[in-house]
Design a protein around this motif. Structure first.
Motif: not given
Length: 237
Positions: A137-162
């Motif tokens: 449940r962590d990887t998407l695999t492309i079945q049909y080649p072509g030009i794709y629009f890809i997006y992602s959004q991640v919200t962080f709620s805790k501080h990190s030194d890095s």
């Protein structure tokens, strides 16, 4: 001597002469019989022709009606699907597409997400069409080649030194490279003195190959707010 005998009766008919035959009525001639038969056949053929045309038109009308009903049912099914998609918030798209929602805290622990910096997605609440999701449940695999629009959004709620970072990485199994390629990245930061959220978003257009794999990584999955994370793509051409 003069005959003075008178009577009210007509005289008897004159007997026919030898060799004489009375003419037959016109209705009994062979020509009239032939014409009568031909007229009857013409009537039968005409009636049969009209009956055949009626049956043929009726069958064509029925086939057209069935075809129209099938098209109407498909349109109604399509409209119903789009309506459900709008109500549920899922994407409505006919080509390869995906919109993934992050697993909740309980599911993430059971799937071992904490042991990796990859984000794992909830298939039950995601939209997936003509794109495969790995068994982990962590990887998407492309079945049909072509030009794709890809997006992602991640919200962080805790501080990190890095740095709080998210990235989309790509892997092409046929190329057998040692390291997966990072195709997009974004950052955000949180102040240690407050608990505000920060969101890192990214998007881009790429030409993807068949069986090419995509996944999202973060600095640390324990720093992520799971109510505001998504990952998706759709084929442009």
């Amino acid at each position: 001597m003069i005959n003075t005998f008178h009577t009210a009766y007509n005289p008897p008919p004159v007997p026919p002469r030898a060799g004489y035959s009375r003419p037959q009525p016109p209705g009994n001639t062979p020509l009239v019989k032939f014409l009568s038969v031909m007229l009857l056949l013409l009537i039968i053929l005409t009636f049969g022709g009209f009956l055949y045309l009626f049956q043929k038109l009726n069958v064509q009308h029925q086939e057209k009606y069935n075809e129209d009903m099938a098209i109407l049912q498909r349109l109604q099914g399509s409209e119903a699907t789009e309506k459900v998609a709008r109500l549920t918030g899922a994407a409505s798209f006919k080509g390869p597409a995906a919109h993934m929602i992050l697993q909740n805290e309980h599911t993430a622990k059971s799937t071992g997400e904490r042991l990796s910096n990859k984000l794992h997605w909830d298939l039950d609440h995601s939209f997936l069409q003509d794109v495969r999701l790995s068994s982990t449940r962590d990887t998407l695999t492309i079945q049909y080649p072509g030009i794709y629009f890809i997006y992602s959004q991640v919200t962080f709620s805790k501080h990190s030194d890095s740095a709080l970072k998210q990235a989309i990485k790509s892997k092409v199994p046929q190329e057998r490279k040692k390291e997966d390629k990072e195709i997009l990245r974004s950052f955000c930061s949180l102040n240690t003195n407050n608990s505000h959220l920060c969101t890192a978003s990214l998007s881009g257009v790429f030409r993807l190959k068949k069986d090419q794999q995509l996944y999202v990584t973060v600095t640390n999955t324990s720093l992520v707010n799971r109510d505001s994370c998504s990952f998706g793509l759709f084929k442009l051409q």
